[in-house]
Each structure stands twice: as structure tokens, then as C-alpha cells.
Design an enzyme around this catalytic site. Structure first.
Site, PDB file in Angstrom:
ATOM      1  N   ARG A  57       0.809  -1.225   0.000  1.00  0.00           N
ATOM      2  CA  ARG A  57       0.000   0.000   0.000  1.00  0.00           C
ATOM      3  C   ARG A  57       0.837   1.267   0.000  1.00  0.00           C
ATOM      4  O   ARG A  57       0.613   2.173  -0.811  1.00  0.00           O
ATOM      5  CB  ARG A  57      -0.915   0.024   1.238  1.00  0.00           C
ATOM      6  CG  ARG A  57      -2.167  -0.777   1.079  1.00  0.00           C
ATOM      7  CD  ARG A  57      -2.557  -1.398   2.397  1.00  0.00           C
ATOM      8  NE  ARG A  57      -1.610  -2.426   2.719  1.00  0.00           N
ATOM      9  CZ  ARG A  57      -1.708  -3.683   2.262  1.00  0.00           C
ATOM     10  NH1 ARG A  57      -2.741  -4.041   1.563  1.00  0.00           N
ATOM     11  NH2 ARG A  57      -0.782  -4.580   2.532  1.00  0.00           N
ATOM     12  N   THR A  58       1.767   1.372   0.925  1.00  0.00           N
ATOM     13  CA  THR A  58       2.467   2.643   1.099  1.00  0.00           C
ATOM     14  C   THR A  58       3.306   2.957  -0.136  1.00  0.00           C
ATOM     15  O   THR A  58       3.268   4.074  -0.669  1.00  0.00           O
ATOM     16  CB  THR A  58       3.347   2.589   2.366  1.00  0.00           C
ATOM     17  OG1 THR A  58       2.564   2.055   3.428  1.00  0.00           O
ATOM     18  CG2 THR A  58       3.839   3.969   2.739  1.00  0.00           C
ATOM     19  N   LYS A  87      26.121  -3.998   1.077  1.00  0.00           N
ATOM     20  CA  LYS A  87      27.604  -4.015   1.145  1.00  0.00           C
ATOM     21  C   LYS A  87      28.111  -3.286   2.371  1.00  0.00           C
ATOM     22  O   LYS A  87      29.313  -3.150   2.564  1.00  0.00           O
ATOM     23  CB  LYS A  87      28.178  -3.343  -0.109  1.00  0.00           C
ATOM     24  CG  LYS A  87      27.723  -3.935  -1.418  1.00  0.00           C
ATOM     25  CD  LYS A  87      28.257  -3.080  -2.582  1.00  0.00           C
ATOM     26  CE  LYS A  87      27.372  -3.202  -3.801  1.00  0.00           C
ATOM     27  NZ  LYS A  87      27.576  -2.089  -4.735  1.00  0.00           N
ATOM     28  N   ARG A 109      10.966   4.010   3.786  1.00  0.00           N
ATOM     29  CA  ARG A 109      10.569   2.969   4.760  1.00  0.00           C
ATOM     30  C   ARG A 109      11.825   2.216   5.168  1.00  0.00           C
ATOM     31  O   ARG A 109      12.621   1.813   4.317  1.00  0.00           O
ATOM     32  CB  ARG A 109       9.547   1.999   4.183  1.00  0.00           C
ATOM     33  CG  ARG A 109       9.308   0.821   5.142  1.00  0.00           C
ATOM     34  CD  ARG A 109       8.143  -0.022   4.792  1.00  0.00           C
ATOM     35  NE  ARG A 109       6.898   0.673   5.061  1.00  0.00           N
ATOM     36  CZ  ARG A 109       5.699   0.100   4.999  1.00  0.00           C
ATOM     37  NH1 ARG A 109       5.607  -1.179   4.685  1.00  0.00           N
ATOM     38  NH2 ARG A 109       4.609   0.794   5.242  1.00  0.00           N
TER      39      ARG A 109
HETATM   40  N1   CP Z   1      -0.506  -0.354   5.839  1.00  0.00           N
HETATM   41  C1   CP Z   1       0.720  -0.488   5.288  1.00  0.00           C
HETATM   42  O1   CP Z   1       1.672   0.221   5.643  1.00  0.00           O
HETATM   43  O2   CP Z   1       0.782  -1.424   4.310  1.00  0.00           O
HETATM   44  P1   CP Z   1       2.096  -1.801   3.482  1.00  0.00           P
HETATM   45  O3   CP Z   1       3.084  -2.393   4.441  1.00  0.00           O
HETATM   46  O4   CP Z   1       1.633  -2.739   2.428  1.00  0.00           O
HETATM   47  O5   CP Z   1       2.648  -0.513   2.912  1.00  0.00           O
END
Ligand code: CP
Length: 319
Positions: A57-58, A87, A109
Site C-alpha cells: 500500500r504505502t 555491502k 521505509r
Molecule cells: N498499511 C501499510 O503500511 O501497508 P504496506 O506495508 O503494504 O505498505
């Protein structure tokens, strides 16, 4: 620079501005003329989507949001394995190098708590935290709150049941921070004792005079809730024993009020049964869809295209 690092940074005025803009984009998305205009708003700009952890999603909603605004998107998926992190390159060095390639915004992320804050220190462009370890996931909290507003037409005077893996679930943590900004809200946390919510969240709620309680009894808590926010066990962050999750099925649904909204950040791994999906109170797929519009508004704000104060008429003119 307008970094997006944690839920606490948003105030009520900015949240309402973002939600108004997201609703405007959502309402006008299927109008071909307005959609064409949206696609020119950030033409010539570039978003880097840098993901060290898995995401559906994100990652995809940020990419889609950027492209609907006319941006180009450069992506690295599974950067833990496929970038030079494998590395031994530090996050700080990687971010410095990425900035040499002239992105306008970096969406990050990462598997370590505090990674987005570390990236922001060395970045020459805004960093958006797309989830950092067991820390926070502020853009998820934004779309969660937007969905509550959309479904219930209010974000105050609510009784929220937040349940599941509250020890490691960053979405539940971020939502608890955000909901404390609006008056009259209270929270019941539901989890096995071993997965209970952290002291930092409880301290924050106490400081902001948000009533909360904790229980292991889901069935006792369900009839009172206006919003049920259910989450999965964070298997990727558990060492040792994995506890059986609480499962929410049609029997539990029968205990909820008719106007309760049932949310889940997804992915689910069995803690809401598929039989629940067809109930109108199950809003989790609508919630995921809302994410793209909230992220479009957020990208506009980060790039200073959205400033506090526009009326909805002004924003309609823009698109
Ligand atoms: N809700 C959410 O963060 O989903 P993802 O990990 O698929 O991005």
C-alpha cells in the site's frame, strides 16, 4: 524543509487542511478536465521511493499519488538486499548520494526505529517517514484519521478500540498520537498482555488528558466502540514465541454497534475473517484507497504547493 517524521508534528489546523485537500482531490479525480490539471501540478518534479522493508500500500500509493500529480518516480524496493546497504553502506551515506540525483522528496521505509529522523538530518530535500521499524508510520495515521472523518463525519468525541499487536505495531502508535489532538476522544486498548501498548504512548495520552484503558477482553470492549482499529501481529519484529492473534469474525461483528466503523491498516494475516468484508462497517479497503488521496495532499504540502489557509473554492481553482 517540511519533513514528515512523526504524528506529533501535525496540529489540528494542518490536519484539517490536508483532509480538505485530500477530499477535494478525491471528489474531482474522475472529472477528466480536473484530472488533467492535477497531472500538471508537479510536472518536472521527482519523488524517490526508498523502501528497505516490504510494502504494497504505502509504496504503490505514494508512487501513484506522485504520478497523478505529474511527478516522476524513482524506486528502490527491498533496498536492504538490492541497494549498497547490503555491502555495508550507511543510511546516511545512501541518502546523501540520492540527494545528488536531485529528487524533490524522498519517501523512506526502513527497518530501524528513528531511521527517517536520521535521514532527515543529512537530506537536502524533505523526507517522508513511510514506517520506521517499530517506531511510527505517520502517513498511515493521517489516512486512518481521514477515513474516520470520511466515514463518521467527525474526529472528536469518539470511543476508539485499538487492538492487536500494540507493542510493535507502529500504525496503532501513530494513530494514538494523532487522535489525542482532538477533544472528547478516548481509547480502549485490546491486546494480550505480552503485546500491550508502550509506556511512551500511555504517558502521552495522560499528558494530553485522553482517557484510556487496557483489556484482554475483546468481546467486552466491542459494544462501546465507535471505531474499531484492528491490527495484525508484527511477525517480522517478534523474536521467540509468537502469540495467537485475536480473531475478529462475524460473531464479534454482531457485538458492534450498527454505525461502528471497522478499520485495519492491512495487510491482514487472518485476524479479520473474510466473511466480515461484505459488512458495510468493514471500511478497510476504502481506507486503503483513501491513502492515495491523503498522500497526494501531503506531497503537495511537503513541496509547499499547499499552504495553510486556502478556502475550498481556492483549491478547486487550482485543479
Ligand atoms: N498499511 C501499510 O503500511 O501497508 P504496506 O506495508 O503494504 O505498505
Amino acid at each position: 524543509m517540511r519533513h514528515v517524521l512523526r504524528s506529533q508534528q501535525f496540529d489540528e489546523e494542518l490536519l484539517l487542511l490536508l483532509f480538505e485537500r485530500a477530499a477535494d482531490l478525491q471528489t474531482n479525480f474522475d472529472d477528466p478536465r480536473r484530472h488533467r490539471m492535477m497531472g500538471q501540478l508537479l510536472a518536472g518534479s521527482m519523488l524517490f521511493n526508498v523502501f528497505y522493508e516490504p510494502s504494497t500500500r504505502t509504496r504503490m500509493s505514494f508512487a501513484a499519488a506522485a504520478q497523478h500529480l505529474g511527478m516522476q518516480v524513482v524506486t528502490t524496493e527491498n533496498a536492504r538486499e538490492f541497494s549498497s546497504s547490503a555491502k555495508g553502506e550507511t543510511l546516511e551515506d545512501s541518502i546523501r548520494v540520492m540527494c545528488e540525483y536531485r529528487p524533490d522528496v524522498i519517501v523512506l521505509r526502513h527497518h530501524e526505529d528513528g531511521a527517517a529522523e536520521r535521514a532527515a538530518v543529512v537530506s537536502g530535500v524533505p523526507v517522508i517517514n513511510a514506517g520506521d521499524g517499530g517506531g511510527q508510520h505517520p502517513t498511515q495515521a493521517l489516512l486512518d484519521l481521514y477515513t474516520i472523518k470520511h466515514e463518521l463525519e467527525r474526529i472528536s468525541n469518539l470511543h476508539l478500540l485499538i487492538g492487536g499487536d500494540l507493542a510493535r505495531g507502529r500504525t496503532a502508535r501513530s494513530l494514538a498520537y494523532l487522535i489525542s489532538k482532538f477533544p472528547g476522544n478516548r481509547i480502549t486498548f485490546v491486546s494480550p498482555r505480552e503485546l500491550s501498548v508502550g509506556e511512551d504512548i500511555k504517558q502521552h495520552l495522560s499528558e494530553h488528558e485522553v482517557p484510556y484503558s487496557e483489556t484482554e477482553e475483546l468481546r467486552d470492549a466491542l459494544p462501546e466502540a465507535d471505531v474499531v482499529y484492528w491490527t495484525r501481529t508484527q511477525l517480522e519484529r517478534h523474536k521467540g514465541q509468537i502469540l495467537d492473534p485475536f480473531v475478529l469474525g462475524v460473531d464479534e461483528l454482531a457485538l458492534m454497534k450498527q454505525d461502528t466503523v471497522l478499520l485495519h491498516p492491512l495487510p491482514r494475516i487472518g485476524e479479520i475473517t473474510v466473511e466480515v468484508d461484505s459488512d458495510p462497517r468493514a471500511a478497510y479497503f476504502r481506507q486503503a484507497g483513501n491513502g492515495m488521496f491523503v498522500r497526494m495532499a501531503l506531497i503537495e504540502w511537503v513541496l509547499e504547493l499547499l499552504a495553510p489557509g486556502p478556502t475550498s473554492d481556492d483549491s478547486q481553482e487550482r485543479t
